[in-house]
Design an enzyme around this catalytic site. Sequence first.
Site, PDB file in Angstrom:
ATOM      1  N   ALA A 193       0.840  -1.199   0.000  1.00 17.97           N
ATOM      2  CA  ALA A 193       0.000   0.000   0.000  1.00 17.97           C
ATOM      3  C   ALA A 193       0.874   1.248   0.000  1.00 17.97           C
ATOM      4  O   ALA A 193       1.960   1.251   0.593  1.00 17.97           O
ATOM      5  CB  ALA A 193      -0.913   0.012   1.226  1.00 17.97           C
ATOM      6  N   VAL A 194       0.384   2.285  -0.651  1.00 15.87           N
ATOM      7  CA  VAL A 194       1.087   3.567  -0.732  1.00 15.87           C
ATOM      8  C   VAL A 194       0.091   4.672  -0.407  1.00 15.87           C
ATOM      9  O   VAL A 194      -1.056   4.642  -0.874  1.00 15.87           O
ATOM     10  CB  VAL A 194       1.688   3.794  -2.135  1.00 15.87           C
ATOM     11  CG1 VAL A 194       2.360   5.165  -2.221  1.00 15.87           C
ATOM     12  CG2 VAL A 194       2.674   2.689  -2.486  1.00 15.87           C
ATOM     13  N   ARG A 200       2.230   7.124  -7.755  1.00 16.03           N
ATOM     14  CA  ARG A 200       2.854   7.483  -9.035  1.00 16.03           C
ATOM     15  C   ARG A 200       4.167   8.220  -8.833  1.00 16.03           C
ATOM     16  O   ARG A 200       4.547   9.083  -9.639  1.00 16.03           O
ATOM     17  CB  ARG A 200       1.888   8.305  -9.901  1.00 16.03           C
ATOM     18  CG  ARG A 200       0.580   7.575 -10.200  1.00 16.03           C
ATOM     19  CD  ARG A 200      -0.270   8.352 -11.189  1.00 16.03           C
ATOM     20  NE  ARG A 200      -1.536   7.681 -11.427  1.00 16.03           N
ATOM     21  CZ  ARG A 200      -1.707   6.661 -12.262  1.00 16.03           C
ATOM     22  NH1 ARG A 200      -0.663   6.201 -12.941  1.00 16.03           N
ATOM     23  NH2 ARG A 200      -2.886   6.096 -12.421  1.00 16.03           N
ATOM     24  N   LYS A 202       6.961   6.177  -7.748  1.00 14.80           N
ATOM     25  CA  LYS A 202       7.906   5.048  -7.706  1.00 14.80           C
ATOM     26  C   LYS A 202       8.008   4.372  -6.339  1.00 14.80           C
ATOM     27  O   LYS A 202       8.903   3.555  -6.126  1.00 14.80           O
ATOM     28  CB  LYS A 202       9.306   5.487  -8.149  1.00 14.80           C
ATOM     29  CG  LYS A 202       9.383   6.023  -9.558  1.00 14.80           C
ATOM     30  CD  LYS A 202       9.132   4.946 -10.590  1.00 14.80           C
ATOM     31  CE  LYS A 202       9.330   5.453 -12.002  1.00 14.80           C
ATOM     32  NZ  LYS A 202       9.073   4.400 -13.022  1.00 14.80           N
ATOM     33  N   ASP A 231      -7.653  -4.981 -11.581  1.00 12.19           N
ATOM     34  CA  ASP A 231      -6.771  -3.881 -11.179  1.00 12.19           C
ATOM     35  C   ASP A 231      -5.571  -3.851 -12.120  1.00 12.19           C
ATOM     36  O   ASP A 231      -4.485  -4.335 -11.809  1.00 12.19           O
ATOM     37  CB  ASP A 231      -6.311  -4.062  -9.730  1.00 12.19           C
ATOM     38  CG  ASP A 231      -5.638  -2.823  -9.175  1.00 12.19           C
ATOM     39  OD1 ASP A 231      -5.252  -1.941  -9.972  1.00 12.19           O
ATOM     40  OD2 ASP A 231      -5.486  -2.728  -7.935  1.00 12.19           O
ATOM     41  N   TYR A 238       3.328  -5.023 -11.069  1.00 10.12           N
ATOM     42  CA  TYR A 238       3.910  -6.316 -10.716  1.00 10.12           C
ATOM     43  C   TYR A 238       4.580  -6.978 -11.916  1.00 10.12           C
ATOM     44  O   TYR A 238       5.642  -7.595 -11.780  1.00 10.12           O
ATOM     45  CB  TYR A 238       2.836  -7.239 -10.140  1.00 10.12           C
ATOM     46  CG  TYR A 238       2.115  -6.655  -8.944  1.00 10.12           C
ATOM     47  CD1 TYR A 238       2.780  -5.832  -8.038  1.00 10.12           C
ATOM     48  CD2 TYR A 238       0.764  -6.902  -8.722  1.00 10.12           C
ATOM     49  CE1 TYR A 238       2.128  -5.275  -6.951  1.00 10.12           C
ATOM     50  CE2 TYR A 238       0.100  -6.354  -7.627  1.00 10.12           C
ATOM     51  CZ  TYR A 238       0.786  -5.542  -6.756  1.00 10.12           C
ATOM     52  OH  TYR A 238       0.136  -4.991  -5.678  1.00 10.12           O
TER      53      TYR A 238
END
Length: 272
Positions: A193-194, A200, A202, A231, A238
Amino acid sequence: MASTLSLSPKPPIPLISHRTQFKPQNFYPLTRSLISFDYDSDKNGFQTQLSRRKQVCCVSTTKQEVGVVGKSDKGREIEYLVREFRWGVRKLYRVGEEVRMAAYVQAEAFYEPMAFFNDVFYEFFKAEVLSDLMFRMRNSASDRYACLVAESVNESTALQELVGIVDVTVQRHEDVLVHFSGAEEYLYVSGIAVLKKFRRQKVGTVLLKACDALSRQWRYNFLALRAYEDDLGARRLYSSAGYNVVSRDPLWMTWFGMRRRVLMIKQNNFQD
């Protein structure tokens, strides 16, 4: 961009060899069931049971509870597994406030808004993510589970903001091992998770590279993860990191409104 979170049904994590059960102080009924861990270890020290909690969710986790996850790592030199694109990825320190920060990153990424009482349910969800993370850190062997976190390497504050997180667990489930010739175990990547404001940039790329670095440290050539079939953004990420789709959830899952997932695997060849 997110892979499977630990709160969703997934293979059990390997834990240290003793029997225990996490007991939060307060619970409150929710309209869905969540996963808890009640396990016995076999003679090799692996978890053998995963049980479903009955319609409950932890709604408060005290500072004292978070504090006992581990001692502070003040004064220790930061050891990054990967340092690229102004981000550094390391193992999560066993410090109370940082554990809360890590849980918040996952909660923000995986929470699905409710039509009514959204703020209330979001607080329930954050508390459950936190208690789940605390449980894994308390009960997992240090060479079989790691929570990796990303932060800016340009900041010098005492407690930097965490921008991303991913869980890495040693597993040995047959439905995955069939895709790895000769392997007995593999690393399972989950809960990536980010924070929304850092997407966007990196962060996800660096987190996945850190998983590779950890697999090199622990001497595991094979990695696996699951992503939602629809998704496409996550799947592209990935794929660019070297993962390939090898199987999918049964089609009948979509008949009940569940999102279908794909299993993606990767092989690293390390030189001795």
